[in-house]
Structure formats: C-alpha cells, structure tokens
Write a protein that holds these residues in place. Sequence first.
Motif, PDB file in Angstrom:
ATOM      1  N   GLU A  47       0.826  -1.205   0.000  1.00  0.00           N
ATOM      2  CA  GLU A  47       0.000   0.000   0.000  1.00  0.00           C
ATOM      3  C   GLU A  47       0.858   1.252   0.000  1.00  0.00           C
ATOM      4  O   GLU A  47       0.499   2.263  -0.610  1.00  0.00           O
ATOM      5  N   ARG A  48       2.004   1.216   0.650  1.00  0.00           N
ATOM      6  CA  ARG A  48       2.899   2.384   0.608  1.00  0.00           C
ATOM      7  C   ARG A  48       3.397   2.614  -0.822  1.00  0.00           C
ATOM      8  O   ARG A  48       3.513   3.757  -1.263  1.00  0.00           O
ATOM      9  N   LEU A  49       3.693   1.545  -1.530  1.00  0.00           N
ATOM     10  CA  LEU A  49       4.116   1.670  -2.927  1.00  0.00           C
ATOM     11  C   LEU A  49       3.011   2.311  -3.758  1.00  0.00           C
ATOM     12  O   LEU A  49       3.258   3.221  -4.558  1.00  0.00           O
ATOM     13  N   TYR A  50       1.802   1.830  -3.566  1.00  0.00           N
ATOM     14  CA  TYR A  50       0.635   2.387  -4.267  1.00  0.00           C
ATOM     15  C   TYR A  50       0.465   3.876  -3.945  1.00  0.00           C
ATOM     16  O   TYR A  50       0.219   4.695  -4.846  1.00  0.00           O
ATOM     17  N   LEU A  51       0.632   4.243  -2.682  1.00  0.00           N
ATOM     18  CA  LEU A  51       0.496   5.644  -2.278  1.00  0.00           C
ATOM     19  C   LEU A  51       1.597   6.508  -2.887  1.00  0.00           C
ATOM     20  O   LEU A  51       1.385   7.692  -3.174  1.00  0.00           O
ATOM     21  N   ARG A  52       2.761   5.929  -3.108  1.00  0.00           N
ATOM     22  CA  ARG A  52       3.847   6.695  -3.750  1.00  0.00           C
ATOM     23  C   ARG A  52       3.526   6.966  -5.220  1.00  0.00           C
ATOM     24  O   ARG A  52       3.867   8.030  -5.749  1.00  0.00           O
ATOM     25  N   LEU A  53       2.885   6.014  -5.870  1.00  0.00           N
ATOM     26  CA  LEU A  53       2.458   6.255  -7.256  1.00  0.00           C
ATOM     27  C   LEU A  53       1.385   7.338  -7.298  1.00  0.00           C
ATOM     28  O   LEU A  53       1.395   8.208  -8.178  1.00  0.00           O
ATOM     29  N   LEU A  54       0.471   7.296  -6.337  1.00  0.00           N
ATOM     30  CA  LEU A  54      -0.546   8.349  -6.239  1.00  0.00           C
ATOM     31  C   LEU A  54       0.086   9.708  -5.948  1.00  0.00           C
ATOM     32  O   LEU A  54      -0.411  10.734  -6.411  1.00  0.00           O
ATOM     33  N   LEU A  55       1.166   9.704  -5.205  1.00  0.00           N
ATOM     34  CA  LEU A  55       1.874  10.948  -4.905  1.00  0.00           C
ATOM     35  C   LEU A  55       2.296  11.639  -6.206  1.00  0.00           C
ATOM     36  O   LEU A  55       2.233  12.870  -6.321  1.00  0.00           O
ATOM     37  N   ILE A  56       2.687  10.853  -7.186  1.00  0.00           N
ATOM     38  CA  ILE A  56       3.114  11.432  -8.470  1.00  0.00           C
ATOM     39  C   ILE A  56       1.919  11.954  -9.252  1.00  0.00           C
ATOM     40  O   ILE A  56       1.976  13.047  -9.832  1.00  0.00           O
ATOM     41  N   THR A  57       0.828  11.202  -9.303  1.00  0.00           N
ATOM     42  CA  THR A  57      -0.347  11.728 -10.005  1.00  0.00           C
ATOM     43  C   THR A  57      -0.926  12.933  -9.261  1.00  0.00           C
ATOM     44  O   THR A  57      -1.445  13.855  -9.891  1.00  0.00           O
ATOM     45  N   ASP A  58      -0.801  12.942  -7.943  1.00  0.00           N
ATOM     46  CA  ASP A  58      -1.208  14.120  -7.168  1.00  0.00           C
ATOM     47  C   ASP A  58      -0.408  15.344  -7.620  1.00  0.00           C
ATOM     48  O   ASP A  58      -0.965  16.421  -7.851  1.00  0.00           O
ATOM     49  N   GLU A  59       0.899  15.162  -7.705  1.00  0.00           N
ATOM     50  CA  GLU A  59       1.782  16.265  -8.079  1.00  0.00           C
ATOM     51  C   GLU A  59       1.475  16.770  -9.486  1.00  0.00           C
ATOM     52  O   GLU A  59       1.355  17.980  -9.714  1.00  0.00           O
ATOM     53  N   ILE A  60       1.319  15.860 -10.428  1.00  0.00           N
ATOM     54  CA  ILE A  60       1.089  16.258 -11.819  1.00  0.00           C
ATOM     55  C   ILE A  60      -0.279  16.911 -11.975  1.00  0.00           C
ATOM     56  O   ILE A  60      -0.422  17.908 -12.690  1.00  0.00           O
ATOM     57  N   CYS A  61      -1.290  16.389 -11.294  1.00  0.00           N
ATOM     58  CA  CYS A  61      -2.619  17.002 -11.387  1.00  0.00           C
ATOM     59  C   CYS A  61      -2.643  18.387 -10.751  1.00  0.00           C
ATOM     60  O   CYS A  61      -3.470  19.227 -11.120  1.00  0.00           O
ATOM     61  N   GLY A  62      -1.755  18.640  -9.820  1.00  0.00           N
ATOM     62  CA  GLY A  62      -1.682  19.948  -9.187  1.00  0.00           C
ATOM     63  C   GLY A  62      -0.969  20.985 -10.038  1.00  0.00           C
ATOM     64  O   GLY A  62      -0.993  22.180  -9.720  1.00  0.00           O
ATOM     65  N   MET A  63      -0.334  20.547 -11.127  1.00  0.00           N
ATOM     66  CA  MET A  63       0.383  21.477 -12.003  1.00  0.00           C
ATOM     67  C   MET A  63      -0.571  22.236 -12.916  1.00  0.00           C
ATOM     68  O   MET A  63      -1.584  21.709 -13.358  1.00  0.00           O
ATOM     69  N   THR A  64      -0.229  23.483 -13.211  1.00  0.00           N
ATOM     70  CA  THR A  64      -0.939  24.235 -14.245  1.00  0.00           C
ATOM     71  C   THR A  64      -0.326  23.876 -15.598  1.00  0.00           C
ATOM     72  O   THR A  64       0.728  23.239 -15.669  1.00  0.00           O
ATOM     73  N   ASP A  65      -0.957  24.293 -16.674  1.00  0.00           N
ATOM     74  CA  ASP A  65      -0.416  24.042 -18.009  1.00  0.00           C
ATOM     75  C   ASP A  65       0.998  24.620 -18.139  1.00  0.00           C
ATOM     76  O   ASP A  65       1.927  23.949 -18.609  1.00  0.00           O
ATOM     77  N   SER A  66       1.141  25.869 -17.727  1.00  0.00           N
ATOM     78  CA  SER A  66       2.436  26.548 -17.877  1.00  0.00           C
ATOM     79  C   SER A  66       3.516  25.894 -17.026  1.00  0.00           C
ATOM     80  O   SER A  66       4.653  25.716 -17.475  1.00  0.00           O
ATOM     81  N   TYR A  67       3.158  25.520 -15.800  1.00  0.00           N
ATOM     82  CA  TYR A  67       4.142  24.917 -14.904  1.00  0.00           C
ATOM     83  C   TYR A  67       4.586  23.554 -15.429  1.00  0.00           C
ATOM     84  O   TYR A  67       5.782  23.218 -15.379  1.00  0.00           O
ATOM     85  N   ALA A  68       3.643  22.763 -15.939  1.00  0.00           N
ATOM     86  CA  ALA A  68       3.990  21.445 -16.478  1.00  0.00           C
ATOM     87  C   ALA A  68       4.927  21.589 -17.674  1.00  0.00           C
ATOM     88  O   ALA A  68       5.914  20.850 -17.801  1.00  0.00           O
ATOM     89  N   LYS A  69       4.633  22.539 -18.527  1.00  0.00           N
ATOM     90  CA  LYS A  69       5.479  22.775 -19.699  1.00  0.00           C
ATOM     91  C   LYS A  69       6.875  23.228 -19.277  1.00  0.00           C
ATOM     92  O   LYS A  69       7.895  22.755 -19.804  1.00  0.00           O
ATOM     93  N   GLU A  70       6.923  24.139 -18.307  1.00  0.00           N
ATOM     94  CA  GLU A  70       8.206  24.654 -17.831  1.00  0.00           C
ATOM     95  C   GLU A  70       9.021  23.554 -17.143  1.00  0.00           C
ATOM     96  O   GLU A  70      10.236  23.450 -17.356  1.00  0.00           O
ATOM     97  N   MET A  71       8.367  22.729 -16.334  1.00  0.00           N
ATOM     98  CA  MET A  71       9.054  21.630 -15.667  1.00  0.00           C
ATOM     99  C   MET A  71       9.634  20.652 -16.681  1.00  0.00           C
ATOM    100  O   MET A  71      10.776  20.183 -16.545  1.00  0.00           O
ATOM    101  N   TYR A  72       8.883  20.356 -17.697  1.00  0.00           N
ATOM    102  CA  TYR A  72       9.328  19.457 -18.774  1.00  0.00           C
ATOM    103  C   TYR A  72      10.570  20.031 -19.469  1.00  0.00           C
ATOM    104  O   TYR A  72      11.556  19.317 -19.712  1.00  0.00           O
ATOM    105  N   GLN A  73      10.521  21.313 -19.767  1.00  0.00           N
ATOM    106  CA  GLN A  73      11.643  21.944 -20.470  1.00  0.00           C
ATOM    107  C   GLN A  73      12.897  21.999 -19.598  1.00  0.00           C
ATOM    108  O   GLN A  73      14.009  21.732 -20.066  1.00  0.00           O
ATOM    109  N   GLU A  74      12.707  22.314 -18.317  1.00  0.00           N
ATOM    110  CA  GLU A  74      13.857  22.437 -17.423  1.00  0.00           C
ATOM    111  C   GLU A  74      14.491  21.074 -17.133  1.00  0.00           C
ATOM    112  O   GLU A  74      15.718  20.934 -17.199  1.00  0.00           O
TER     113      GLU A  74
END
Length: 469
Positions: free
Chosen positions: A437-464
Amino acid sequence: MEWQKLLCPDRIRAYRGRPGSGDLRTEFEKDYHRIIGSASFRRLQDKTQVFPLDRSDFIRTRLTHSLEVSSFAKSLGQNISEEILRNIKDPQFFASYKADICDILQCAGLLHDIGNPPFGHFGETAIRDWFRRKMPELRWKGRPLTEVLNPQMQEDFYQFEGNTQALRLVTKLHYLVDEHGMNLTKGLLGAIIKYPVSSLEIDKKSGDIRTKKMGYFYADREVFQEIQESTGTFGKRHPLAFVLEAADDIAYRTADIEDAFKKGCITFERLVQELKDYCPEEQDGDYKDMVSLLERRRTRAIEKGITRPDANAVQNWTVQVQGKMIRSATAGFVRHYEELMEGTCKKELLDGMPGTLMMRALGDIAYRYAFISAPILKLEVGADAIFSFLLERFVDAAIRYDSDEPMTAVQEKLMSLISENYRAIYHVYAKGKDETERLYLRLLLITDEICGMTDSYAKEMYQELGGIK
C-alpha cells in the motif's frame, strides 16, 4: 434517501466555532469561502478548458468554466427547490433547505474540475494510457508492479479520473491545517461524487450513469464510506450530483461552440448549416425555432449597426440556449423526482427532455470543428510528450522513495521537487501501512503532483528537467 441527511452539514474533522465570534454563516457558506480562498482553485486560471495555453482573454479556462457551472448550478438549485416546495410538496423538504441546496450547488460547481490535470481532459487520457503501457514494465524488488499491486490499486491508474482526484484533493491534499484537506461539509462532498463506485465496479454498458466511471481511489475508500454513511446514499448517486452534471453539460456545450467560433474554427454560416443538417428526422418545432432564433439574432445585430453581427448573434444566442436548458433540466428533475430520491434514476436530467437534440448537436459540432482541429491535435501530441516525460522520471524515483531500496542522487533530487505538502500527506497516510500500500500511495503521490500542475508549470518543468530550457 432523505433531504435532512443528504444536506449533512457535518465535516470529517469536527470543529467548534469560537464563542462570541459573531460568524453567522451557515456551514455551506463557509465551504464557499474555503474554496475560493484556496490555491487549488486559483490554479484553474492556468488550466485548459478546450484550447491549451491560449493567450486570449476571451477563451475560457477551467476557472471561468467552473464559475459558469457554479452559476448555473445555483440557478438550478433555486428552480428545483421552488418546484419541490410548490408542486411536489415533499413533506420532508423544508423551506430552509432551499438556501442550503443553492449554497451546496454553487460550491460543487466551483469544485467539479478542481482535480483535473493540466491540458484539459486529454491529461486524464495521457495518465491512463501511460500506466496501461508502463505498469507491466515497472519493477519493485524484481517483480512487475502488476504482480505486486492488488487489482483495485492497478485499476485506479488505468481508469484515472479528474472527478476522483477532486475528492482526494479537497479531503486530503489541500494541506492547510491538517491531513483532512479543506475539511468541507459531507453534504457538499456527496454532491461532487458523480460516480459512487470503485475502479473495479465500472460498467459502461450497464445503462446506469453512476457506473460510467470511478468515483474514489482505493486510498480514499474510508473517506468515501464515511460520506456515504453520513448522507445516507450508500452506493446511490446523490440527487444534487445529477444537478451538478446538468449544469456542467449546459456550460461546456454552449461555451465550447462560442469559443470555437471566436477562435475561427467555425463560421456563422457553417454553424447555422450544421445545426440545420443535424439529425433532420429528429428535429421538432422547438429545435427549429432555436436555430431560427440564431439567424434572427444576426439580422437584428445588422439592423442595429453592430460591428461584428456574427459574434454578437452567437454570444446572445448561447445565453438563450442556456436559459432553455436550465428550464429543461429543472423539468427533468421534477419528472424523475421519485427515482432520484430512491437512487434508481439511471439517466441524466436532460435525457429525453426538450432541448436534448440541441445539446447533442452542439457537442457534435464542437467536437468536429474544435476538438479534432489540427491546432488542438498538435497541442495534445505535445502535451502527451510532457506527461510521458514527467511520469517516466517521477514514477521511477517514487518507486524507491521511502523504502529500503537505494535511490540515485538524481532520484532524490526529483523527489525533493515534489510539493512539500503532498509529501507530508503521503507520510501521514503511509504510516502503519504495509509495503504494497505504501508503494501504491507513492504512485498516487506522483499523479497528485502532476494534477496539481498548471499548463504553464507542467510545460516549464518538462523543459527544465529535459534540458530544453
């Protein structure tokens, strides 16, 4: 179901107001202020509705769309409450409930897209597709994750939904005071759960709208159950969830056409002709009158000497259509009142009501002229590259995070880039859980982070991170 329970004002974390504070707001009015004051809500201003990263002030974002849905939902709440009081005369429905319903629906409209990832609904598709492709390849201590995670954990990612993420965000991730997120009322939380089933219970062929998608993650099953028990829904769809969905449908189907016209995806003449040609065998007098109204609006704009008569006509006409759809949704609620309260209603409020054909027509036209237009398709291909890159890098690091598996220096740096609040929430809920379950929660942590990104922030993070910028 009973209105007294459906409008439950309790919160997951109970609290007492300070004596003598002078705060005369109802619990649902307090919800409204919690939402509009949140960073998660503000981020919607830089999240796509239809046209990603558009610089026009006219084109809608998730924020402006959510404000429109909120307005329509409140209007529907007023209409429906009056119908119950005057005509249905349900003895369990009190006059005071009208204000509560309006407040709940106003808040639900603000929240309905708050969990969506960047780049519109395509973001949900990109996340689902990535996990379906990559899950068998990902390894934990030499074993593929498909052998480690239980079926529901896996399906949570294969069926990933922004609606589901919204419940997670407002009940946990908005880490302002503690791990209970915004700590909103259970009546409101029940209204935003459009699909009260798990990822294992999805059945798109059932004919029942409540099983169309999933409504909660495995990680949030206890929160979901508490909401169900407090509101008395127990696997049934909250009646106000139908109202919220109708408000959303009215908002996006009319707005998408208006935005598509503004962007030059479709001309006035083409729009009129498409409406006239849409399923002619199903057109009734009401439908033809609405199409004729669009033409009359243009004629009137020309007579008034308006500089852009086509644009003026489309904008005025969409307002007229919205009003008609609100009346139709109200009538649909009244028609199906008993089924809604019993939890047996399987269709949308607008299904089979006057205006249904117009809603279908607008959706079809917007799809063909906007959603699959070359500029949108190019942007979605670019967005897919962004999602794939971010998921590849962050998931690889998250698998080993908070475990006895060694991490590389780069993996440690990547995890340090994750929101400190989200990492804190992970640790709160991972405490005492088993390794799987901790492993599963860590995967959710990543989708949490990505869903919290705005369009501009996601693009900037990708570029950087990709060394492009």
